[in-house]
Design an enzyme around this catalytic site. Structure first.
Site, PDB file in Angstrom:
ATOM      1  N   GLU A 173       9.968  -2.464   4.148  1.00  0.00           N
ATOM      2  CA  GLU A 173       9.248  -2.319   2.869  1.00  0.00           C
ATOM      3  C   GLU A 173      10.206  -1.894   1.763  1.00  0.00           C
ATOM      4  OE1 GLU A 173       4.844  -1.148   4.645  1.00  0.00           O
ATOM      5  OE2 GLU A 173       6.202   0.454   4.080  1.00  0.00           O
TER       6      GLU A 173
ATOM      7  N   GLY B 221       0.827  -1.202   0.000  1.00  0.00           N
ATOM      8  CA  GLY B 221       0.000   0.000   0.000  1.00  0.00           C
ATOM      9  C   GLY B 221       0.863   1.255   0.000  1.00  0.00           C
TER      10      GLY B 221
HETATM   11  C1  5RP Z   1       3.145   0.757   6.207  1.00  0.00           C
HETATM   12  C2  5RP Z   1       2.807   1.449   4.944  1.00  0.00           C
HETATM   13  C3  5RP Z   1       1.432   1.250   4.387  1.00  0.00           C
HETATM   14  O1  5RP Z   1       1.546   0.677   3.127  1.00  0.00           O
HETATM   15  C4  5RP Z   1       0.728   2.554   4.306  1.00  0.00           C
HETATM   16  O2  5RP Z   1       0.758   3.172   5.598  1.00  0.00           O
HETATM   17  C5  5RP Z   1      -0.727   2.384   3.859  1.00  0.00           C
HETATM   18  O3  5RP Z   1      -1.427   1.707   4.831  1.00  0.00           O
HETATM   19  P1  5RP Z   1      -2.987   1.436   4.728  1.00  0.00           P
HETATM   20  O4  5RP Z   1      -3.181   0.447   3.632  1.00  0.00           O
HETATM   21  O5  5RP Z   1      -3.345   0.900   6.094  1.00  0.00           O
HETATM   22  O6  5RP Z   1      -3.655   2.759   4.449  1.00  0.00           O
HETATM   23  O7  5RP Z   1       3.590   2.149   4.347  1.00  0.00           O
HETATM   24  O8  5RP Z   1       4.395   1.151   6.704  1.00  0.00           O
END
Ligand code: 5RP
Length: 241
Positions: free
Chosen positions: A120, A99
């Site tokens: 990530e 995401g």
């Molecule tokens: C985690 C991230 C996530 O991908 C980002 O925060 C999006 O999260 P969500 O799908 O809960 O909105 O970078 O470190």
């Protein structure tokens, strides 16, 4: 240059206002089309990725397994019977699915709202293709409205905060209740408000070399190649390559 295609999901007979949760389910399911059967898949972190992991469970016998970007995703994958391997044991991944907190028109992103940005970025760097899954609220023209997460070595947090202040940003250590949040890597996170990141590549290159910065949450060098964007009318596919 970004190219765009649109398809209405068969699960959505007519456009109507979907809840945030429904949008995440829709795009998590759509991401299965990008999973290369028989191979290891890179898996991100967050509430949208959780929907993808749940969908991945339905094809677990068709994949070798996963390389995960957080303790939370690893636990969810294993609970569904999906094998998770250490990133060091697999040289290249065909695809990484994750995401974003923001994504712009070139596939540059802000990430780290879920505190997993360092792992990530590592898994994204060993993947041939980054497929971002998000709902339409994450699409921006300029990065920086979402507070920028930066993972830092604790003894450098005050100086890094001052360096961001000199850039016009307001940085604060992320808290978990009344204590600083500690990441999966045992470090701290700071969130920086008030930035407008017009040149994500230059910004990432500069901040990444500040002493004590472990990872800056701008993903420009590890940008998305494709974004699956969930809207009330279905999933839009944005291609950046
Ligand atoms: C985690 C991230 C996530 O991908 C980002 O925060 C999006 O999260 P969500 O799908 O809960 O909105 O970078 O470190």
């Amino acid at each position: 240059m970004v190219s765009l295609s649109n398809h209405l999901s068969p699960a959505v007979p007519s456009p109507h206002a979907l809840t945030q949760d429904e949008l995440k389910t829709l795009v998590g399911q759509a991401a299965l089309d990008y999973v290369v059967r028989g191979q290891w898949v890179g898996v991100g972190t967050g509430s949208t990725v959780n929907k993808f992991i749940d969908a991945l469970g339905s094809i677990r016998h068709e994949i070798a397994g996963a390389v995960s970007s957080s303790v939370a995703s690893t636990e969810r994958l294993r609970a569904l019977g999906i094998e998770v391997r250490d990133a060091n044991t697999i040289e290249r991944l065909a695809v990484y699915i994750d995401g974003a907190d923001e994504i712009d028109g070139k596939g540059y992103m802000v990430k780290g709202g879920g505190a997993a940005l360092t792992r990530e970025k590592i898994v994204a760097a060993q993947s041939d293709r980054f497929v971002c899954i998000a709902d339409a609220s994450k699409r921006v023209s300029v990065l920086g409205k979402f507070p920028l997460p930066v993972e830092v070595i604790p003894m450098a947090s005050a100086r890094i905060t001052r360096q961001f202040a000199a850039m016009g940003g307001r940085a604060a250590v992320r808290m978990a209740g009344d204590k600083p949040l500690v990441t999966d890597n045992g470090q701290l996170l700071i969130d920086v408000q008030g930035l407008s990141i017009s040149d994500p590549l230059a910004f990432e290159a500069e901040v990444s070399q500040w002493p004590g910065v472990l990872t800056v949450g701008v993903f420009a060098f590890q940008r998305a190649h494709i974004c699956l964007l969930a809207t009330d009318a279905g999933v839009q596919t944005l291609r950046f390559d």
